[in-house]
Scaffold this motif. Structure first.
Motif, PDB file in Angstrom:
ATOM      1  N   UNK A 189       0.839  -1.195   0.000  1.00 20.84           N
ATOM      2  CA  UNK A 189       0.000   0.000   0.000  1.00 20.84           C
ATOM      3  C   UNK A 189       0.876   1.247   0.000  1.00 20.84           C
ATOM      4  N   UNK A 190       0.302   2.348  -0.481  1.00 18.52           N
ATOM      5  CA  UNK A 190       1.029   3.614  -0.440  1.00 18.52           C
ATOM      6  C   UNK A 190       0.063   4.758  -0.165  1.00 18.52           C
ATOM      7  N   UNK A 191       0.514   5.711   0.646  1.00 18.35           N
ATOM      8  CA  UNK A 191      -0.171   6.982   0.864  1.00 18.35           C
ATOM      9  C   UNK A 191       0.771   8.089   0.391  1.00 18.35           C
ATOM     10  N   UNK A 192       0.208   9.078  -0.282  1.00 12.04           N
ATOM     11  CA  UNK A 192       0.995  10.202  -0.781  1.00 12.04           C
ATOM     12  C   UNK A 192       0.415  11.483  -0.189  1.00 12.04           C
ATOM     13  N   UNK A 193       1.238  12.219   0.548  1.00 15.81           N
ATOM     14  CA  UNK A 193       0.771  13.410   1.239  1.00 15.81           C
ATOM     15  C   UNK A 193       1.500  14.655   0.735  1.00 15.81           C
ATOM     16  N   UNK A 199       2.406  12.873 -11.113  1.00 13.95           N
ATOM     17  CA  UNK A 199       3.579  12.170 -11.641  1.00 13.95           C
ATOM     18  C   UNK A 199       4.012  11.048 -10.703  1.00 13.95           C
ATOM     19  N   UNK A 200       3.995  11.326  -9.395  1.00 14.94           N
ATOM     20  CA  UNK A 200       4.390  10.312  -8.415  1.00 14.94           C
ATOM     21  C   UNK A 200       3.367   9.163  -8.394  1.00 14.94           C
ATOM     22  N   UNK A 201       2.081   9.502  -8.416  1.00 12.78           N
ATOM     23  CA  UNK A 201       1.052   8.461  -8.404  1.00 12.78           C
ATOM     24  C   UNK A 201       1.133   7.594  -9.660  1.00 12.78           C
ATOM     25  N   UNK A 202       1.353   8.218 -10.809  1.00 22.06           N
ATOM     26  CA  UNK A 202       1.479   7.461 -12.052  1.00 22.06           C
ATOM     27  C   UNK A 202       2.608   6.446 -11.957  1.00 22.06           C
ATOM     28  N   UNK A 203       3.757   6.889 -11.468  1.00 16.85           N
ATOM     29  CA  UNK A 203       4.905   5.985 -11.337  1.00 16.85           C
ATOM     30  C   UNK A 203       4.639   4.911 -10.277  1.00 16.85           C
ATOM     31  N   UNK A 204       3.970   5.282  -9.174  1.00 13.20           N
ATOM     32  CA  UNK A 204       3.650   4.298  -8.138  1.00 13.20           C
ATOM     33  C   UNK A 204       2.776   3.177  -8.698  1.00 13.20           C
ATOM     34  N   UNK A 205       1.801   3.537  -9.509  1.00 12.19           N
ATOM     35  CA  UNK A 205       0.945   2.522 -10.127  1.00 12.19           C
ATOM     36  C   UNK A 205       1.750   1.636 -11.073  1.00 12.19           C
ATOM     37  N   UNK A 206       2.672   2.226 -11.810  1.00 12.41           N
ATOM     38  CA  UNK A 206       3.517   1.440 -12.711  1.00 12.41           C
ATOM     39  C   UNK A 206       4.385   0.456 -11.940  1.00 12.41           C
ATOM     40  N   UNK A 207       4.819   0.852 -10.749  1.00 13.53           N
ATOM     41  CA  UNK A 207       5.641  -0.021  -9.920  1.00 13.53           C
ATOM     42  C   UNK A 207       4.813  -1.075  -9.175  1.00 13.53           C
ATOM     43  N   UNK A 208       3.507  -0.977  -9.228  1.00 16.15           N
ATOM     44  CA  UNK A 208       2.663  -1.969  -8.577  1.00 16.15           C
ATOM     45  C   UNK A 208       2.259  -1.652  -7.159  1.00 16.15           C
ATOM     46  N   UNK A 209       2.395  -0.382  -6.738  1.00 18.78           N
ATOM     47  CA  UNK A 209       1.891   0.015  -5.427  1.00 18.78           C
ATOM     48  C   UNK A 209       0.368   0.151  -5.480  1.00 18.78           C
ATOM     49  N   UNK A 210      -0.257  -0.015  -4.326  1.00 17.91           N
ATOM     50  CA  UNK A 210      -1.706   0.129  -4.202  1.00 17.91           C
ATOM     51  C   UNK A 210      -2.012   1.419  -3.443  1.00 17.91           C
ATOM     52  N   UNK A 211      -2.428   2.494  -4.119  1.00 14.79           N
ATOM     53  CA  UNK A 211      -2.699   3.757  -3.420  1.00 14.79           C
ATOM     54  C   UNK A 211      -3.970   3.662  -2.576  1.00 14.79           C
ATOM     55  N   UNK A 212      -3.836   3.913  -1.273  1.00 15.75           N
ATOM     56  CA  UNK A 212      -5.003   3.846  -0.397  1.00 15.75           C
ATOM     57  C   UNK A 212      -5.433   5.220   0.096  1.00 15.75           C
ATOM     58  N   UNK A 213      -4.568   6.234  -0.026  1.00 14.06           N
ATOM     59  CA  UNK A 213      -4.975   7.608   0.297  1.00 14.06           C
ATOM     60  C   UNK A 213      -4.004   8.573  -0.357  1.00 14.06           C
ATOM     61  N   UNK A 214      -4.575   9.641  -0.896  1.00 13.89           N
ATOM     62  CA  UNK A 214      -3.792  10.748  -1.425  1.00 13.89           C
ATOM     63  C   UNK A 214      -4.257  12.003  -0.696  1.00 13.89           C
ATOM     64  N   UNK A 215      -3.383  12.630   0.049  1.00 16.12           N
ATOM     65  CA  UNK A 215      -3.762  13.813   0.825  1.00 16.12           C
ATOM     66  C   UNK A 215      -4.295  13.431   2.195  1.00 16.12           C
ATOM     67  N   UNK A 216      -4.190  14.363   3.131  1.00 16.67           N
ATOM     68  CA  UNK A 216      -4.656  14.118   4.494  1.00 16.67           C
ATOM     69  C   UNK A 216      -6.177  14.051   4.551  1.00 16.67           C
ATOM     70  N   UNK A 217      -6.662  13.263   5.499  1.00 20.11           N
ATOM     71  CA  UNK A 217      -8.098  13.178   5.738  1.00 20.11           C
ATOM     72  C   UNK A 217      -8.625  14.538   6.191  1.00 20.11           C
TER      73      UNK A 217
END
Length: 314
Positions: free
Chosen positions: A180-184, A217-235
């Motif tokens: 999983x990955x979160x990007x803040x 750009x970071x999310x695009x590359x994360x998906x290419x690497x096979x990460x699973x985005x579970x949150x982008x930005x703080x709640x």
């Protein structure tokens, strides 16, 4: 999907304070619940939950306290419940911690890794070395622990190139595993050292458009690497909103970044269309005054209305 029950441990066991961090503002909570308080809540549950410990360095509480929190879940949560916690990436240098964790039903271990760039880590007053982080990640991965990583963009001294390199280094450790990955995007909160740095002209926060592009750009590359985005930005919370004094704040920041990543993917797949997307993704293109369609138009040199006509849903 198993329901999550979060418990927040603001600054719990943190050895220092990063320049950007104010967990009390982020969580809206001042004090960490004790293991006894948690077990009393868990006794009332009727079905399995993923019990989450966020907002501190969970494994830095020390062996005895960590075991008390974990035992509260194992003993009092309904059978089948899992444990999910966030912690400092170098907490597993204590040789007693990993064997302890392996005794429990762990749903995910999330590691706060804002950057792997030594200059950025130093500027943020993070107490770790990049090679130490990667070594601990490898040990957890080799122990077959489910892993999540939390990364940031827009930190002092950080560039898009350095954050993309961070992602590459993490992906090399991850290999084919699903993390999983979160990007803040970094926000400036009141009463933090980062706020003082900004006021002194030592830090320039990201604009929302720049954060959206960088995050995309970071999310695009994360998906290419096979990460699973579970949150982008703080709640989004009332307490958090009241404490933000600068930076790329938007209540739908995650949606904007996802939109940027989706348009990048569509344009990469075809510069002329047509494009087929899931029906539940259409808002990423048409929401917020057609932000995604405008980006797609810019990437393909096709008029916005023509881009709309070239979309099909499935």
């Amino acid at each position: 999907m198993m329901k999550k029950l979060p418990f927040f441990l603001p600054f719990g066991a943190c050895r220092g304070r990063c320049v950007y961090c104010d967990q009390r503002s982020i969580t809206g909570q001042n004090d960490a619940p004790s293991p006894d308080e948690i077990q009393n809540i868990l006794k009332e549950l009727k079905e399995p939950h993923e019990i989450c410990f966020f907002g501190g360095s969970f494994c830095r509480f020390g062996y005895k306290t960590v075991r008390s929190y974990l035992d509260a879940v194992r003993t009092h949560a309904p059978r089948g419940s899992r444990i999910h916690f966030s912690t400092h990436p170098c907490d597993f240098e204590d040789p007693a911690i990993l064997p302890l964790i392996l005794e429990y039903n762990i749903g995910c271990i999330e590691l706060g890794i804002p950057s792997l760039d030594p200059q950025v880590l130093s500027a943020c007053k993070r107490q770790e070395r990049a090679d130490g982080i990667l070594e601990n990640l490898a040990a957890l991965s080799n122990a077959c622990m489910p892993i999540g990583v939390q990364i940031m963009i827009g930190l002092p001294g950080q560039t898009p190139a350095s954050s993309l390199n961070d992602l590459k280094l993490l992906a090399e450790v991850k290999g084919p595993r699903g993390w999983d990955i979160r990007i803040y995007p970094c926000l400036v909160l009141q009463n933090t050292e980062l706020a003082a740095m900004q006021q002194a002209g030592l830090y320039q926060p990201l604009s929302l458009p720049y954060a959206t592009e960088w995050g995309g750009a970071v999310l695009t590359k994360a998906l290419q690497y096979g990460f699973n985005p579970i949150r982008i930005g703080l709640q989004e919370t009332t307490s958090l909103r009241a404490e933000i004094c600068a930076g790329p704040y938007h209540p739908a920041a995650g949606e904007l970044i996802f939109s940027d990543a989706l348009t990048r993917l569509l344009a990469k797949n075809s510069k002329t269309g047509p494009w087929a997307i899931p029906a539940n993704e259409i808002s990423k293109l048409t929401g917020h005054a057609d932000v995604g369609l405008n980006k797609l138009s810019a990437l393909t040199d096709i008029d916005v209305s023509a881009c709309r006509d070239l979309l099909s849903l499935f």
